[in-house]
Design an enzyme around this catalytic site. Structure first.
Site, short mmCIF file in Angstrom:
data_model
loop_
_atom_site.label_atom_id
_atom_site.label_comp_id
_atom_site.label_asym_id
_atom_site.label_seq_id
_atom_site.Cartn_x
_atom_site.Cartn_y
_atom_site.Cartn_z
N HIS A 1 65.83 15.43 39.08
CA HIS A 1 64.79 16.36 39.53
C HIS A 1 65.39 17.47 40.40
O HIS A 1 64.98 18.64 40.30
CB HIS A 1 63.74 15.56 40.32
CG HIS A 1 62.66 16.40 40.92
ND1 HIS A 1 62.57 16.63 42.27
CD2 HIS A 1 61.62 17.07 40.36
CE1 HIS A 1 61.52 17.39 42.53
NE2 HIS A 1 60.93 17.68 41.39
N GLU B 1 58.13 18.52 48.86
CA GLU B 1 57.42 18.01 47.68
C GLU B 1 57.19 16.51 47.81
O GLU B 1 56.11 16.00 47.51
CB GLU B 1 58.22 18.33 46.42
CG GLU B 1 57.53 17.93 45.12
CD GLU B 1 58.34 18.29 43.89
OE1 GLU B 1 57.91 17.94 42.79
OE2 GLU B 1 59.41 18.93 44.03
N GLU C 1 66.88 19.98 38.09
CA GLU C 1 65.82 20.80 37.48
C GLU C 1 65.48 21.98 38.39
O GLU C 1 65.36 23.13 37.94
CB GLU C 1 64.57 19.95 37.25
CG GLU C 1 63.39 20.73 36.72
CD GLU C 1 62.06 20.25 37.26
OE1 GLU C 1 61.24 21.10 37.67
OE2 GLU C 1 61.85 19.02 37.30
N HIS C 2 65.34 21.72 39.68
CA HIS C 2 65.05 22.79 40.64
C HIS C 2 66.21 23.80 40.71
O HIS C 2 65.98 25.01 40.74
CB HIS C 2 64.82 22.20 42.03
CG HIS C 2 63.44 21.69 42.26
ND1 HIS C 2 62.63 22.14 43.27
CD2 HIS C 2 62.71 20.76 41.60
CE1 HIS C 2 61.46 21.51 43.23
NE2 HIS C 2 61.49 20.65 42.23
#
Length: 403
Positions: A44, A124, A47-48
């Site tokens: 993840h 997040e 991905e960022h």
């Protein structure tokens, strides 16, 4: 149409000549279930980072270039793969290939950007922590899959995300962002010969690599309770289900739909409409390459917790013993067929469906094959599946207000 580049990257296309737009997706076969416990959240994180700048474009330039053509660019990470996708008018297809390949092949992972994005991801994670429904579903995954990586959070934990180094991020990216582990999916109005040229031009330089490997997980029926400073109680329960490509997947979809998939479902009608005990109650299958589960969620006032749990169990026992009615099966089949057809009417929906299928299973069923599979579901098949699922040991999670 499907073809493969020399580096192992697979390309799948759905030509939709009646559309004026095109969607391109890059599906990379890596997600949270490929991570070690220490790496939890790194897929993840990457991905960022691919939005933070490449050798040719800054983060702002990536955003401005997409906005300048009125396009959409986004990404998401799952437990089994990561997807980067873009959509624009058909004339901009080469721009989409250019930007997506630049992000996936040439990101720079600047130290300053890594630290900035680490802060964003930690926020997040805090946001999810403030959503008790998200919390209870994460707990349910851990309870269902035990110590297997499948049960870990996709975003990672505060401790793991805080400790991941830039070197680890780049090494993970170099390992998995390779041709043999990647599928490019294209849907919309395009020239097939042009797509072949663009795929070779923009993704031909990706290394060969290898497909990610991981072991099946075993369902672990454990229970957990957590107190938080909230008003409602959030309850979730999971039964062992079937994998994404299992022969029973259509029967499972019908079962889940009738049990808690919509306003006409048993759980919604009994617990919300007849009793007025909840605002939200639903059931849904959660399926992966090798395994799956059927989960149920309900949010209620603390004083109604035991009553709601009892009502859910009564419906579970009834379906396990008697199956679904003829009307429920017919309605479920009709809803699934309609939902599938309508989902494929958009270029994005068609691109997503093809990309996932090719990446995870190496092949994609035709629309006719899927509709035939749904239409072929029988009452006996659903009854046998319901008995198998609802008589098995279950995992359970409860998030309730502090006493």
């Amino acid at each position: 149409m499907e073809f493969q580049l020399a580096n192992g990257l697979r390309v799948v296309c759905a030509h939709m000549p009646y559309m004026r737009s095109v969607a391109v997706g890059v599906f990379v076969g890596v997600g949270s279930r490929m991570e070690t416990e220490r790496e939890n959240g790194i897929s993840h994180f990457i991905e960022h980072m691919l939005f933070k700048g490449t050798k040719r474009r800054s983060a702002q330039e990536i955003a401005c270039e997409m906005d300048a053509i009125g396009g959409n660019l986004n990404a998401y990470t799952t437990r089994e793969y990561t997807c980067f996708y873009a959509k624009a008018v058909q004339e901009e297809i080469e721009r989409l290939f250019d930007i997506l390949s630049d992000m996936c092949l040439s990101s720079v992972f600047a130290p300053r950007d890594i630290e900035l994005e680490r802060s964003v991801i930690l926020e997040e994670i805090n946001m999810y922590e403030d959503s008790p429904e998200d919390v209870v579903l994460e707990m349910l995954s851990r309870n269902a899959w035990g110590e297997n990586a499948l049960g870990r959070s996709i975003a990672g934990k505060t401790q793991t995300v805080s400790a991941i180094t830039g070197q680890e991020i780049k090494g993970f990216w170099e390992t998995y962002y390779q041709g043999a582990n990647t599928v490019v999916s294209v849907a919309g109005n395009f020239d097939v010969a042009l797509v072949e040229r663009l795929a070779k031009q923009y993704f031909g330089g990706m290394g060969t690599g290898h497909c990610a490997q991981y072991q099946p997980a075993q369902f672990d029926a454990t229970h957990a309770t957590r107190e938080k400073d909230i008003e409602q109680t959030h309850y979730a329960i999971a039964y062992p289900g079937v994998s994404q490509n299992a022969p029973e997947r259509y029967s499972m979809a019908v079962l889940a739909n009738a049990f808690g998939g919509g306003m006409s479902s048993r759980l919604f009608q009994k617990i919300r409409e007849e009793k007025g005990l909840v605002y939200s109650v639903y059931a849904a299958p959660d399926a992966f390459r090798y395994e799956g589960m059927l989960m149920v969620y309900a949010g209620m006032s603390p004083e109604h917790t035991e009553q709601v749990q009892t009502l859910i169990q009564e419906e579970v026992e009834d379906v396990a013993n008697n199956g679904l009615t003829h009307e429920e099966v017919i309605r479920g089949i009709s809803q699934l067929k309609s939902g599938y057809v309508m989902g494929l009417e958009s270029v994005s929906g068609r691109m997503q469906s093809l990309g996932r299928s090719i990446l995870l299973y190496g092949t994609a069923k035709t629309e006719e094959e899927v509709l035939a599979g749904i239409a072929g579901v029988t009452e006996d098949e659903v009854r046998l599946l319901a008995k198998k699922v609802f008589t098995a040991d279950f995992a359970e999670a409860l998030v309730c207000p502090k006493k």
